[in-house]
Design an enzyme around this catalytic site. Structure first.
Site, PDB file in Angstrom:
ATOM      1  N   LYS A 249      -5.732  -1.520  -2.486  1.00  5.68           N
ATOM      2  CA  LYS A 249      -4.972  -0.897  -1.395  1.00  5.68           C
ATOM      3  C   LYS A 249      -5.915  -0.354  -0.319  1.00  5.68           C
ATOM      4  O   LYS A 249      -5.653  -0.471   0.878  1.00  5.68           O
ATOM      5  CB  LYS A 249      -4.084   0.215  -1.951  1.00  5.68           C
ATOM      6  CG  LYS A 249      -3.017  -0.310  -2.908  1.00  5.68           C
ATOM      7  CD  LYS A 249      -2.402   0.817  -3.722  1.00  5.68           C
ATOM      8  CE  LYS A 249      -1.377   0.345  -4.717  1.00  5.68           C
ATOM      9  NZ  LYS A 249      -1.018   1.371  -5.695  1.00  5.68           N
TER      10      LYS A 249
ATOM     11  N   VAL B 268       0.848  -1.206   0.000  1.00  4.28           N
ATOM     12  CA  VAL B 268       0.000   0.000   0.000  1.00  4.28           C
ATOM     13  C   VAL B 268       0.878   1.249   0.000  1.00  4.28           C
ATOM     14  O   VAL B 268       1.686   1.444   0.908  1.00  4.28           O
ATOM     15  CB  VAL B 268      -0.936   0.032   1.236  1.00  4.28           C
ATOM     16  CG1 VAL B 268      -1.851   1.257   1.175  1.00  4.28           C
ATOM     17  CG2 VAL B 268      -1.757  -1.241   1.338  1.00  4.28           C
TER      18      VAL B 268
ATOM     19  N   GLY C 293       7.743   2.021  -8.220  1.00  6.81           N
ATOM     20  CA  GLY C 293       9.135   2.082  -8.672  1.00  6.81           C
ATOM     21  C   GLY C 293       9.955   0.999  -7.981  1.00  6.81           C
ATOM     22  O   GLY C 293       9.561   0.500  -6.916  1.00  6.81           O
TER      23      GLY C 293
END
Ligand SMILES: NC(=O)c1ccc[n+]([C@@H]2O[C@H](COP(=O)([O-])OP(=O)(O)OC[C@H]3O[C@@H](n4cnc5c(N)ncnc54)[C@H](OP(=O)(O)O)[C@@H]3O)[C@@H](O)[C@H]2O)c1
Length: 424
Positions: free
Chosen positions: A202, A129, A299
């Site tokens: 999430k 999350v 990322g």
């Protein structure tokens, strides 16, 4: 120095991030944990050039669960197929697990929580999350002495990036999405990001932790950003609002609000100022009051940072918490409020036939006295007028009933978005 032996499943964006951090930051990590955290085996569909050839490679990921050398399995494959099987087998074999897999925890969370308890195991999922934002630790540890009254969150960097770019560059959705894909901010198949599913996964996890309720993905109301046009953003701006894809949780007493939708938020509010690929969670906690975290949600190194922090927790034996902040058997089953019962202000947008309309009495001509309109704005296009209206507080089912019965001679198209006031 003691060792923590890790098996890494998945060598994609996040897998490589974890691998790189454990190499380049080994000294710092061992200083902080008094442990050498070492990848002893990896598993993936295909081998990668960056791997040290001394590390064992399994083409069958399940093999990690049966390797006696491995103490912790890091699952960064994704989805609810092979990843679920790996996680279950690892727990059954007494291994701890660290994962970034929000889909799995949102859709099978209760079953997994029971399995963790049955095997006296542990799953770290900080990375699942809001990426690098330490929001799971914030909710489970830092804010452990609080009830969560509500939270508002931007949980998908792709959507936030697209909405920000549409506003800043006065462009429409399709063109910006293509550019986001080229720049690596959106996947080749961006469906789960832009239709709100990723945000809802999430939200489901965070809402379960906040409420000690069973994770309930199926009842989560989900709308994505696919239908947002530049004109919506422009009209909203005229009223002093920005459009953000928000995950919203509210404890309503007998029920919970658990929704994902693009909402208008006053530009002066802090959450509206979180732009670009950043994620944010703004929570109202019973004792701590308002609390907000902002940071990168995706990322390799950023998500890897959250995974490695969970590994450090395991190395330091800070790995005793329940998956959703309470025993699985004690998790509540409060109903989630139907969206038709939602109460709030609404932003209505319509295209009106210019030849049939006069701006002076337009509000009266469209709505009569059926609804309180607080603000009105027009954008003059060629043959039509684009109108934006801000309503007073209404139940959603009333708004829908009113919109269904509008004068279709005058109105060419109609839609609405919800308005959120965080007051922070
Ligand atoms: N990317 C992010 O920024 C980010 C952020 C937060 C959370 N996450 C979560 O992290 C997880 C991984 O995401 P990612 O972006 O790293 O994915 P990814 O780049 O697609 O990497 C997935 C890895 O899993 C391997 N894999 C897939 N199916 C497999 C199978 N059946 N058997 C063996 N290996 C298999 C792939 O092998 P190949 O290399 O051979 O294809 C690849 O190495 C997901 O749960 C995602 O939701 C990602």
């Amino acid at each position: 120095m003691k060792k923590l032996r890790v098996g890494l499943a998945g060598l994609g964006t996040v897998g490589k991030g974890v691998y790189d951090i454990l190499q380049k930051d080994a000294k710092l990590i061992s200083l902080r944990s008094q442990t050498k955290i070492e990848i002893v085996a990896v598993a993936s569909r295909s081998k990668k050039d960056f791997l040290d050839p001394k590390i064992k490679f399994y083409p069958d990921v399940i093999a990690l669960a049966f390797d006696p050398e491995i103490e912790v399995v890091v699952e960064v494959i994704g989805g609810c197929g092979i990843a679920k099987e790996l996680l279950e087998e690892a727990l059954k074999n007494g291994k701890k697990v660290v994962t970034a897999n929000k889909a799995l925890l949102a859709e099978h969370g209760l079953e997994i929580a029971k399995l963790v308890e049955k095997h006296n195991g542990y799953i770290g999922f900080e990375a699942a999350v809001a990426g690098a934002n330490p929001i799971i630790k914030s909710f489970k540890e830092g804010l452990a002495a609080n009830e969560f009254k509500e939270f508002y969150a931007i949980l998908n960097g792709t959507c936030n990036f697209i909405l920000t770019k549409m506003k800043d560059e006065k462009r429409d959705f399709a063109g910006v999405l293509k550019e986001a894909q080229k720049m690596g901010y959106a996947e080749a198949d961006p469906t789960l990001d832009i239709n709100g599913t990723d945000t809802a996964h999430k939200l489901t996890i965070l809402a379960a932790i906040a409420s000690q309720n069973q994770p309930d993905f199926k009842q989560t109301y989900i709308e994505g950003i696919e239908k947002i046009s530049f004109n919506d953003i422009k009209l909203a701006e005229e009223f002093g609002y920005k459009i953000k894809l928000l995950a919203i949780y509210k404890n309503l007493g007998d029920a919970l609000q658990q929704t994902v939708y693009p909402a208008l938020v006053k530009s002066s509010e802090k959450i509206a100022q979180v732009d670009g690929p950043f994620n944010a969670v703004l929570a109202l906690a019973s004792n701590a009051d308002w609390n907000m975290t902002i940071g990168r949600g995706a990322g390799g190194l950023t998500t890897g940072s959250a995974i490695v922090s969970d590994l450090i927790d395991i190395a330091c034996k800070r790995d005793k918490s329940f998956l959703f902040n309470a025993k699985a058997a004690d998790l509540d089953q409060k109903p989630i409020q139907a969206i038709s019962e939602h109460v709030g202000k609404y932003f209505l947008r319509m295209k009106i036939d210019k030849s049939k309309a006069r701006k002076t009495d337009l509000v009266q001509a469209i709505f009569g006295d059926k609804i309180k309109i607080e603000q009105v704005n027009f954008i003059d296009c060629n043959e039509e007028i684009l109108c934006g209206f801000i309503t007073g507080e209404q139940k959603e089912k009333n708004i829908i009933a009113i919109l269904k019965n509008l004068d279709l001679e005058l109105i060419k198209s109609v839609g609405f978005l919800r308005i959120e006031e965080t007051n922070f």
